[in-house]
Scaffold this motif. Structure first.
Motif, mmCIF file in Angstrom:
data_model
loop_
_atom_site.group_PDB
_atom_site.id
_atom_site.type_symbol
_atom_site.label_atom_id
_atom_site.label_comp_id
_atom_site.label_asym_id
_atom_site.label_seq_id
_atom_site.Cartn_x
_atom_site.Cartn_y
_atom_site.Cartn_z
ATOM 1 N N MET A 564 24.540 15.318 0.838
ATOM 2 C CA MET A 564 24.000 14.671 -0.359
ATOM 3 C C MET A 564 23.809 13.171 -0.111
ATOM 4 S SD MET A 564 26.287 16.576 -3.301
ATOM 5 C CE MET A 564 25.478 15.788 -4.694
ATOM 6 N N GLN A 565 24.721 12.560 0.623
ATOM 7 C CA GLN A 565 24.581 11.140 0.945
ATOM 8 C C GLN A 565 23.340 10.892 1.807
ATOM 9 O OE1 GLN A 565 28.592 10.495 2.600
ATOM 10 N NE2 GLN A 565 28.946 9.010 0.947
ATOM 11 N N ILE A 566 23.082 11.796 2.753
ATOM 12 C CA ILE A 566 21.900 11.649 3.611
ATOM 13 C C ILE A 566 20.625 11.711 2.769
ATOM 14 C CG2 ILE A 566 20.557 12.731 5.455
ATOM 15 C CD1 ILE A 566 23.004 11.310 6.488
ATOM 16 N N GLN A 575 20.608 8.185 -5.602
ATOM 17 C CA GLN A 575 21.834 7.413 -5.405
ATOM 18 C C GLN A 575 22.671 7.322 -6.684
ATOM 19 O OE1 GLN A 575 20.878 3.644 -3.541
ATOM 20 N NE2 GLN A 575 19.714 4.639 -1.884
ATOM 21 N N THR A 576 22.026 7.037 -7.796
ATOM 22 C CA THR A 576 22.789 6.937 -9.054
ATOM 23 C C THR A 576 23.318 8.307 -9.482
ATOM 24 O OG1 THR A 576 20.718 7.139 -10.308
ATOM 25 C CG2 THR A 576 21.537 4.908 -9.873
ATOM 26 N N GLU A 600 25.304 2.489 4.192
ATOM 27 C CA GLU A 600 23.908 2.853 4.429
ATOM 28 C C GLU A 600 23.311 3.649 3.275
ATOM 29 O OE1 GLU A 600 23.618 5.000 8.036
ATOM 30 O OE2 GLU A 600 24.228 3.344 9.330
ATOM 31 N N VAL A 601 24.187 4.201 2.431
ATOM 32 C CA VAL A 601 23.724 5.106 1.374
ATOM 33 C C VAL A 601 23.281 4.347 0.135
ATOM 34 C CG1 VAL A 601 24.406 6.994 -0.157
ATOM 35 C CG2 VAL A 601 25.211 6.947 2.221
ATOM 36 N N VAL A 602 24.081 3.357 -0.277
ATOM 37 C CA VAL A 602 23.828 2.659 -1.543
ATOM 38 C C VAL A 602 22.951 1.439 -1.270
ATOM 39 C CG1 VAL A 602 24.876 1.509 -3.509
ATOM 40 C CG2 VAL A 602 26.024 3.462 -2.459
ATOM 41 N N THR A 603 21.666 1.561 -1.591
ATOM 42 C CA THR A 603 20.711 0.469 -1.360
ATOM 43 C C THR A 603 19.964 0.071 -2.628
ATOM 44 O OG1 THR A 603 19.036 2.099 -0.712
ATOM 45 C CG2 THR A 603 20.373 1.128 1.048
ATOM 46 N N ASP A 604 19.811 0.991 -3.565
ATOM 47 C CA ASP A 604 19.111 0.700 -4.815
ATOM 48 C C ASP A 604 19.942 -0.292 -5.634
ATOM 49 O OD1 ASP A 604 17.004 1.560 -6.938
ATOM 50 O OD2 ASP A 604 18.939 1.761 -7.960
ATOM 51 N N GLY A 642 30.119 -11.803 1.383
ATOM 52 C CA GLY A 642 28.976 -12.264 0.606
ATOM 53 C C GLY A 642 27.958 -11.197 0.331
ATOM 54 N N GLY A 643 28.294 -9.952 0.636
ATOM 55 C CA GLY A 643 27.365 -8.843 0.424
ATOM 56 C C GLY A 643 27.463 -8.276 -0.967
ATOM 57 N N ALA A 644 26.498 -7.454 -1.323
ATOM 58 C CA ALA A 644 26.489 -6.835 -2.646
ATOM 59 C C ALA A 644 27.354 -5.622 -2.690
ATOM 60 C CB ALA A 644 25.054 -6.480 -3.024
ATOM 61 N N ARG A 645 27.596 -4.985 -1.512
ATOM 62 C CA ARG A 645 28.323 -3.726 -1.507
ATOM 63 C C ARG A 645 29.721 -3.877 -0.932
ATOM 64 N NH1 ARG A 645 23.424 -2.678 0.459
ATOM 65 N NH2 ARG A 645 24.102 -2.118 2.543
#
Length: 645
Positions: A564-566, A575-576, A600-604, A642-645
């Protein structure tokens, strides 16, 4: 037009005989306390009978009829007090302009205030034994006083006085009462309740209690106990609509230490019979009754229940149902006379009811609600076909026959639907072979018999299906389906994975199998996942989600989750959805694996915010210490980098 699936005063099942008998019983026992049970399976028509009784009593000014739905009030308060207060409140509302009804009602409502502090009967049991407040009651009062004292800085003297007075009232049965213990309070309550009935000029109070079998065991038992303990006084009658099997289950759950039986009957049944004096059991519909019921429902959906022709048909049906062993039921001519302008539709309805009646009666065990739901599903699928402009490819009788197999033999239905979707002509050749076998057989065969030459030479799958008696009778039903293109029927009835082309079906199933793997094997599938169309990605993601949830455990990473992550990585709209699935799992059920592998999965952007919120929640909870630690470290790493994730 959908068939309403709720209680009704229009009698399609000839239940008026039960309702009329109940009404007569009430009329001849007005001075007595009475409990009547209307028993039947879920969907058998209990609520409709209660409505008929209520309607039959509505014109009698000396009878007050109240309705109480235990399920609707479940969880709001102690079940005993809810029933008592609802009964008093509704009675006062109906007779508020008579004498001292309001005054007596207020007095009774004050008297039951003390019940609210009892904890599922624990406080009552203590009071019965000692005549003193129970530890639970005292503890609740102390909590009230403590919370009042804690807030002294923000309350006025009047508020403090009011709070302490309210807490103090819980230590006595009723304000101004001289009752010393609960038994005396109950006795006094019953006397005052009788006075209220006298003041309201009521010769009989009838309380309808519906949906009791939908309640939790504790709620069902407390409701029944409230009837016997407080409200079972002269001139009162309670009509309880419930499946007695569910009430017996509630008794066993609520009193787990009861012996299995006492004499010829189990304790649970004895308990129920002590409470209900006169039971009525709604019988299941037989084959002819089911056919008549289906006919009436379909005709009503065509012409409406206010149509004069339908009313005549309903009267004829009731007369036939009174003596089903003497009558052939409704005839085609009876249906045609309902409305000459809709003869073709009515003929189709009669034919359909005749065809599906026997198997529908068996499959649903004669349950009216199940029958209604089947017919509604049929009507909805016809509407879908019409909206998608292929209604001409759908025959109602054939759709109904396929839906019978789908409902009662789902593995067989899936088999023939898959065959149809993967064949060039849309036919199920196994179904065609089954029809050929049955055409050569005698009308009736015993369950265990020597296989015929046709069956012996048939493919193994066909022979397997031919061993099922239900399927043998289903195959013999008209119309035949083996020579038909079944793809339109599968399209209107199944999920998206059933709707793909022949090549796609095998491809998606094979891809889902690959996505159940892990590590390098899974990474090798990424190019294939990246190239998926939107609909194929939907099919694969939904299939994996079903398998992940079916596993039921998240201590270790379930097979299919990484798949599912792929999909979510290469199709960001998932993703949501994937994060929402994670968010709905209790933290204490999660293993530490859940924190890793998301970069690598959460980009949106929306998903990035959602993932941060989820980890923040994990870092603040205390039910899973290791998850709390790792989630906090993950958030710290994100902030420091400093990243978002």
């Amino acid at each position: 037009m959908l068939i309403p699936d709720n209680e009704t005063e229009v009698d399609f099942l000839n239940c008026e005989a039960i309702a009329d008998t109940v009404i007569e019983l009430l009329k001849t026992n007005r001075s007595r306390a009475l409990t009547i049970g209307i028993h039947g399976d879920w969907g058998a028509g209990k609520s409709s009978i209660l409505k008929m009784v209520q309607t039959g009593l509505s014109s009698d000014g000396k009878v007050a009829c109240l309705w109480f739905n235990g399920w609707a009030f479940q969880g709001f308060d102690d079940a005993k007090t809810v029933l008592i207060e609802a009964t008093i409140t509704e009675l006062v509302r109906q007779r508020s302009n008579m004498g001292k009804v309001k005054e007596l009602g207020k007095k009774l409502l004050k008297r039951v205030d003390w019940l609210k502090i009892a904890k599922k009967g624990g406080g009552l049991a203590f009071n019965f034994a000692t005549g003193l407040p129970s530890p639970d009651q005292i503890g609740s009062v102390l909590s009230t006083i403590q919370s009042t004292i804690t807030g002294l800085g923000s309350v006025s003297p009047d508020q403090l006085k009011s709070g302490l007075e309210e807490a103090a009232t819980y230590l006595k049965p009723g304000e101004g009462s001289e009752d010393k213990n609960v038994p005396e309070a109950i006795h006094q309550f019953r006397e005052e309740f009788g006075e209220l009935l006298e003041e309201a000029k009521i010769e009989q109070l009838v309380v309808m209690i519906d949906d009791l079998d939908r309640c939790l065991p504790s709620t069902a038992i407390e409701t029944l106990e409230a009837i016997r303990l407080f409200l079972f006084v002269p001139k009162t009658a309670f009509i309880i609509g419930a499946d007695e099997g569910m009430i017996e289950y509630a008794v066993r759950q609520h009193f787990p230490d009861l012996p299995v039986s006492s004499g010829p009957l189990p304790y649970a049944r004895n308990y129920l019979e002590k409470l209900i004096q006169v039971p009525f059991r709604i019988p299941a519909l037989g084959t002819q009754e089911t056919r008549t019921y289906v006919t009436l429902l379909l005709v009503e959906s065509i012409v409406g229940d206010d149509h004069a022709g339908f009313k005549e048909l309903l009267a004829k049906a009731k007369a036939a149902l009174n003596r089903p062993w003497l009558s052939a039921g409704l005839l085609q001519g009876d249906i045609q006379r309902v409305d000459a302008s809709k003869r073709q539709q009515l003929d189709s309805a009669f034919l359909l009811a005749t065809q599906i009646g026997p198997i529908l009666a068996e499959g649903t065990k004669g349950n009216p609600r199940q029958i209604k739901r089947f017919l509604n599903a049929l009507l909805v699928r016809q509407a879908i076909a019409k909206a998608r402009n292929f209604e001409g490819a759908i025959n109602q009788s054939k759709l109904a026959k396929l839906m019978l197999a789908e409902r009662f033999q789902p593995d067989f239905y899936d088999h023939i639907a898959s065959q149809a979707m993967t064949s060039d002509d849309g036919k199920s050749h196994d179904l065609l072979a089954l029809e050929a076998i049955e055409q050569e057989q005698a009308p009736a065969k015993p369950a265990k018999r020597a296989k015929t030459d046709e069956e012996t030479s048939a493919p193994p799958d066909v022979s397997k299906w031919a061993e099922r008696e239900w399927l043998r009778r289903w195959v013999k039903m008209d119309p035949k389906l083996g020579a038909d293109d079944l793809r339109p029927y599968a399209f209107v009835s199944r999920d998206k994975r059933m709707l793909a082309s022949a090549a796609d079906v095998g491809g998606i199933d094979a891809l889902v199998t690959k996505l159940m793997a892990a590590g390098m094997t899974l990474r090798a599938v990424e190019p294939e996942v990246r190239s998926l169309t939107s609909s194929d990605a939907d099919s694969a993601f939904n299939a994996l989600r079903e398998r992940v949830l079916a596993g039921g455990s998240f201590v270790n990473q379930p097979p299919g989750f990484e798949g599912m992550q792929i999909i979510a990585k290469h199709h960001p709209r998932f993703q949501t959805e994937l994060l929402s699935l994670v968010q709905n799992i209790e933290p204490k059920s999660l293993g530490i694996w859940i924190v890793k592998g998301w970069n690598e999965v959460v980009t949106d952007p929306t998903a990035v915010t959602q993932w941060r919120t989820i980890r923040t929640g994990w870092a603040q909870q205390d039910s899973n210490g290791m998850l709390k630690k790792l989630a906090g470290e993950s958030l710290s790493t994100t902030r420091s980098s400093g990243g978002a994730r």
